[in-house]
Scaffold this motif. Structure first.
Motif, PDB file in Angstrom:
ATOM      1  N   LYS A   7       0.761  -4.544   3.846  1.00 26.65           N
ATOM      2  CA  LYS A   7       1.354  -3.523   2.974  1.00 26.65           C
ATOM      3  C   LYS A   7       2.319  -4.150   1.976  1.00 26.65           C
ATOM      4  CE  LYS A   7       3.966   0.823   3.112  1.00 26.65           C
ATOM      5  NZ  LYS A   7       4.489   1.909   3.995  1.00 26.65           N
ATOM      6  N   GLN A  58       2.303  -4.389   8.324  1.00 30.36           N
ATOM      7  CA  GLN A  58       3.436  -4.404   7.396  1.00 30.36           C
ATOM      8  C   GLN A  58       3.314  -5.547   6.399  1.00 30.36           C
ATOM      9  OE1 GLN A  58       6.100  -1.979   7.452  1.00 30.36           O
ATOM     10  NE2 GLN A  58       6.224  -2.894   5.402  1.00 30.36           N
ATOM     11  N   VAL A  87       0.176   4.108   2.234  1.00 24.50           N
ATOM     12  CA  VAL A  87       0.700   3.520   1.005  1.00 24.50           C
ATOM     13  C   VAL A  87       0.537   4.553  -0.106  1.00 24.50           C
ATOM     14  CG1 VAL A  87       0.561   1.587  -0.619  1.00 24.50           C
ATOM     15  CG2 VAL A  87      -0.147   1.258   1.772  1.00 24.50           C
TER      16      VAL A  87
END
Length: 282
Positions: free
Chosen positions: A213, A210, A280
């Motif tokens: 990302k 995370q 993504v």
């Protein structure tokens, strides 16, 4: 729920369903089921008329015989879960049923190209050939209209997509979202093997994903990769890789590009190897 152990018997029963115009959905598993597997069943029930699940721990996809031996088995609980979830047919074959000549006999070789040479393919030679062998056998046994698999095994999903192309199959692949525990850890049968201390540490794998990302595009990916790997090492992992790849063909990327992408990670915690990914773009 009907349980079948032989390909011929399952084929006869499903043949009658197809003659009646029923659409067949299939979710293959290796057992040790959790809610991530059940979510596949739920998706199949929404999309199809008849839901088939299989439980088979496939010996040809394990590089380490010890890993095969240690793979968790919770068959009685699995059957209860599948029954409660509304599965119509459970296919529970033996190794001898799926590999009459034995797992070590000669098998077809599938040209998966680049996608079996990177990431898991680099760390687990011939793993995806084993996946191809058993998924092909299972598809021939079930002959489903729709196939449901989890995004957690992102590269495996791409391998199966290529297998369907290679074999000219009309089966439609549905890649279902990864289910996570409340703290973010991806649900996995291997989580059963984690000690309480390892379980507390394991969440760092999803937190690192995370973080990567969230910061993607703010600086070169090489820096994000290095810091992400360091975070995992500091937490107690021995990471194998942390990579950014195209969501279309799994090309490894040095920087974000237009279109779907995936950030993928694999790391060991003790003798347990965990994988995870986050997508993504679109």
């Amino acid at each position: 729920m009907y349980l079948f152990k032989r390909v011929a018997d399952l084929g006869q029963a499903l043949g009658q369903e197809k003659k009646a115009g029923k659409r067949i959905g299939f979710a293959p598993t290796m057992g040790a089921l959790h809610q991530g597997h059940i979510s596949l069943i739920q998706s199949a029930k929404q999309e199809t008329d008849i839901v088939v699940a299989s439980i088979f721990v496939n010996p040809t996809q394990f590089n380490d015989p010890k890993d095969f031996e240690k793979y968790p088995s919770t068959l009685e609980q699995d059957i209860l879960l599948l029954t409660a979830a509304g599965v119509d047919y459970l296919f529970l074959p033996s190794v001898a049923e799926m590999y009459p000549a034995g797992p070590d006999a000669e098998h077809p070789h599938y040209d998966f190209g680049y996608i079996e040479s990177v990431l898991e393919g680099a760390y687990r030679p011939n793993h995806f050939q084993g996946v191809g062998i058993i998924v092909h056998k299972l598809l021939e046994a079930v002959r489903p209209d729709d196939l449901f698999m989890g995004q957690k095994d992102f590269q495996q999903c791409m391998i199966v997509k290529r297998l369907l192309e290679i074999t000219g199959s009309s089966t439609q692949l549905h890649i279902c979202p990864t289910l996570r525990e409340a703290d973010g850890l991806a649900m996995s049968s291997r989580n059963m093997r984690l000690t309480p201390g390892q379980r507390a540490t394991a969440v760092e794998i999803s937190r690192t994903l995370q973080w990567v990302k969230d910061n993607l595009g703010t600086r070169p990916f090489s820096g994000l990769r290095a810091e992400g790997l360091a975070r995992l090492e500091d937490a107690g992992f021995a990471p194998d890789y942390l990579e950014l790849a195209s969501g279309n063909d799994l090309r490894l990327l040095d920087a974000p590009e237009d279109g779907p992408m995936a950030i993928l990670v694999a790391a060991r915690l003790g003798d347990i190897r965990l994988i995870d990914n986050m997508t993504v773009g679109s």
